[in-house]
Every structure is written in structure tokens, then in C-alpha cells.
Enzyme design. Structure first.
Site, short mmCIF file in Angstrom:
data_model
loop_
_atom_site.label_atom_id
_atom_site.label_comp_id
_atom_site.label_asym_id
_atom_site.label_seq_id
_atom_site.Cartn_x
_atom_site.Cartn_y
_atom_site.Cartn_z
N THR A 168 -55.74 -1.34 7.70
CA THR A 168 -54.38 -0.80 7.67
C THR A 168 -54.02 -0.20 9.01
O THR A 168 -54.78 0.59 9.57
CB THR A 168 -54.19 0.27 6.57
OG1 THR A 168 -54.50 -0.32 5.32
CG2 THR A 168 -52.78 0.81 6.52
N VAL A 197 -50.83 -3.55 -5.61
CA VAL A 197 -50.04 -2.99 -4.52
C VAL A 197 -50.64 -1.65 -4.13
O VAL A 197 -50.91 -0.82 -5.00
CB VAL A 197 -48.57 -2.80 -4.96
CG1 VAL A 197 -47.76 -2.15 -3.85
CG2 VAL A 197 -47.94 -4.13 -5.35
N ASP A 199 -50.76 1.81 -1.23
CA ASP A 199 -49.84 2.87 -0.81
C ASP A 199 -48.96 2.47 0.37
O ASP A 199 -47.89 3.03 0.57
CB ASP A 199 -50.64 4.12 -0.41
CG ASP A 199 -51.60 3.85 0.74
OD1 ASP A 199 -52.22 2.75 0.77
OD2 ASP A 199 -51.75 4.70 1.62
N THR A 219 -54.10 5.69 5.75
CA THR A 219 -54.98 4.55 5.51
C THR A 219 -56.06 5.03 4.55
O THR A 219 -56.27 6.23 4.40
CB THR A 219 -55.65 4.04 6.80
OG1 THR A 219 -56.50 5.06 7.31
CG2 THR A 219 -54.64 3.67 7.87
N GLY A 220 -56.75 4.08 3.96
CA GLY A 220 -57.81 4.47 3.03
C GLY A 220 -57.47 4.01 1.62
O GLY A 220 -56.72 3.05 1.44
#
Ligand code: ASP
Length: 325
Positions: A168, A197, A199, A219-220
Site C-alpha cells: 500500500t 475491500v 481500508d 497501511t497495514g
């Protein structure tokens, strides 16, 4: 003028800074920077050549937010179009009465606006990695028997926490007018359930910008940012008057307070309207990058570490050295 980005944004930050120095807007700079990450074949969790879903299909998510107007655009689970950030931007700019398009609708829109479409979105190398993952786990899923009716529920445990794949891209930019824009693009978790989907395309979860206060991007493990509304949460702490560091810690604290069986790694970058910035992470040593207009090149900075013990299918997950992963 200032750009902050996740470390994998390094391939795009020069282009983004050039846009700003040539008088371009924060929105133009975010798009220019992220496009280069999306086209980077070495980047396995953004755009072309990201790790696919469990069926071997690459599904992209992206969003962009204009902090001046709070307009935003997003696409989710889009296949075949590498520059998801540009399609997201067009959702915002074409003044559709919509903020997010997903799946076939996003692809239809991308075709309608003549977005660049690539016949193949995965290299042979990435396809082979995906095949290997399924072959190793043939008890859960038979690679020669994948169709619309294949049961995937048991195989979803193969999904790889995005923190372990590290992907990301986040860009947050303040332009010469003081306008802020934030953008996020991803191929999401490796081997995710089709249609999942994250975040990244969800305004308020993985991405939020507001000129009046600041911006945040994540991210994550996206499910956590969705549940905690992390990006908006951090900006709301700025709005309440907290300095950027304290706002970041409060947002991470909200993530740490989440309960449940699937808790993974999370990272954020954020800035306030004065350009003070911060990066935070659950993985010690992880970095982000930044560049002011006066700097010749970007600098890398270590993120502040915040411990959030990881759990996978309910069990605490530790690395060999005893740290959480
Ligand atoms: N946040 C992204 C998602 O959950 C993945 C990542 O950051 O690697 O889709």
C-alpha cells in the site's frame, strides 16, 4: 510545499515534487507520485504485479481526497486498470454524484474515461508464487478446480496479513497554496477472499484530508482501520486541538483497543496544516519519507513504534525473536 509518503513512495516522490515546483496542485502531485508506485513491478502490494486474491486475480483499491473541498473519489476491487489512483481521481473530478465505484462498475467507468487498461496485470513470477502458495495448501484448495462454485471459506486462512507483505502506498501533499491532498493505492492483502475491500478506498478509514486540520493515511491490516475509522479519527483529534504526535498516539490507541480474533500490523502517516508530520507503526524500525520544497532529495525517518500485540485466528502471534509480527 511538503510531501510525506510511505517508504515505498520513494520511486514517485521526485515526480510529485516536480509537479509542485511547476505550480501543480497537491492533487496533481499525489496522483503523479502514486502512479509511479502503481507501475513499479517490484512493488508487490500496489498496482501492477501486486499479489492477487486467492483465485489469482489482482483486485485494486484506491482513493484520493481533496482537503480544500473535502471532495473525494475511490475505486475498489477493480481489475485490469493499473492506475487505480487516476481512476479514483476521475470519480472525484468528473463530478459524479458518487464517491466510490466498485468491481464491474469501476471497470466500466474506467473504460468510459479511457483509463489505461493492461491485458496482463501479473508477471509470471508473481503467478508462480501464487500457484506455489495454493499447491503447498492443496488440502484447503485445489488449484485445478477453481471456479465460481469453489468453496473458499476454509482457504481464507491462507490470506497473508498485509503487514507481512508490506504494501500500500500513502502520499500526503501540501501545495504552494497550502492545500492538502491525500491518496492511497493498494492491491490489498495477498490471497484475500475475492471481493474483499480494505481500508484504502474508504474515506475516513485509510485516508482523510481536511485543509482546516491536517491529513492521515494508513497501511497495514485495513480491517482494523475500517473498524477504528483511523484516518478520520486522527484528524478529529487534531480538530480537537491535540498536537500531531498526541493525535497519532490517540489514533493508534483506538486501534490497540480493538478486540477480536484478527489483529495485525498497522502503520500511519499524518501531518497537520502547519506541516508538522509523524509516522507511527506496530513494526519497530519501519520508516516513512518526507521532502520539503527546499530539500534536494527526500529523507527517510523512522516511525514511532506503538505496540499492538498481533493475534491470528485468536492466537497471539510472535516472531522467532519474541517480538510481535
Ligand atoms: N491496508 C491495505 C489493506 O488492508 C493493505 C496494506 O496496507 O498492505 O488492503
Amino acid at each position: 510545499m511538503l510531501i510525506i509518503a510511505s517508504a515505498n513512495g520513494a520511486v514517485g516522490i521526485d515526480a510529485a515534487m516536480r509537479v509542485l515546483k511547476n505550480g501543480g496542485s497537491a492533487i496533481d502531485a499525489v496522483e503523479a507520485g502514486i502512479r509511479l508506485v502503481e507501475a513499479n513491478p517490484a512493488e508487490r502490494s500496489v498496482g501492477y504485479n501486486g499479489y492477487p486474491n486467492i483465485l489469482g486475480q489482482l483486485e485494486l483499491d484506491a482513493s484520493i481526497m481533496d482537503g480544500k473541498t473535502l471532495n473525494s473519489g475511490a475505486v475498489a476491487i477493480m481489475r485490469g486498470f493499473p492506475y487505480a489512483i487516476s481512476v479514483a481521481r476521475q470519480v472525484m473530478d468528473r463530478k459524479l454524484p458518487h464517491v466510490m465505484l466498485a468491481g464491474e462498475g469501476a471497470e466500466r467507468f474506467a473504460r468510459e474515461i479511457d483509463a489505461e487498461q493492461w491485458a496482463s496485470m501479473l508477471s509470471e513470477e508473481v503467478k508462480a508464487i501464487w500457484r506455489e502458495r495454493l499447491i503447498e495448501n492443496s488440502a484447503l484448495l485445489d488449484i485445478d478446480d477453481l471456479d465460481d462454485d469453489t468453496a473458499l471459506l476454509d482457504a481464507v486462512v491462507l490470506a497473508t496479513d498485509p503487514e507481512r507483505v508490506a504494501g500500500t502506498v500513502n502520499f500526503i501533499v501540501i501545495d504552494g497554496n497550502g492545500d492538502i491532498c491525500s491518496g492511497v493505492s493498494t492491491s490489498g492483502w495477498a490471497w484475500k477472499y475475492p471481493g474483499r475491500v480494505g481500508d484504502s478506498p474508504i474515506i475516513g478509514a485509510g485516508n482523510y484530508a481536511d485543509n482546516r486540520h491536517g491529513a492521515c493515511a494508513c497501511t497495514g491490516m485495513g480491517e482494523m482501520a475500517i473498524r477504528a475509522c483511523t484516518a478520520y479519527g486522527l484528524v478529529s483529534y487534531l480538530r480537537a486541538g491535540l498536537p500531531i504526535g498526541a493525535a497519532g498516539h490517540k489514533a493508534m490507541r483506538d486501534l490497540r483497543d480493538l478486540d477480536g480474533d484478527f489483529i495485525g500490523g498497522m502503520n500511519l502517516i499524518a501531518l497537520d496544516r502547519e506541516g508538522n508530520h509523524v509516522g507511527m507503526t506496530t513494526r519497530a524500525g519501519s520508516t516513512y519519507i518526507y521532502q520539503h520544497a527546499e530539500m534536494d532529495a527526500h529523507r527517510e525517518k523512522e516511525r514511532e513504534f506503538v505496540e499492538i500485540p498481533a493475534r491470528w485466528a485468536g492466537e497471539e502471534r510472535l516472531r522467532d525473536d519474541g517480538s510481535y509480527c
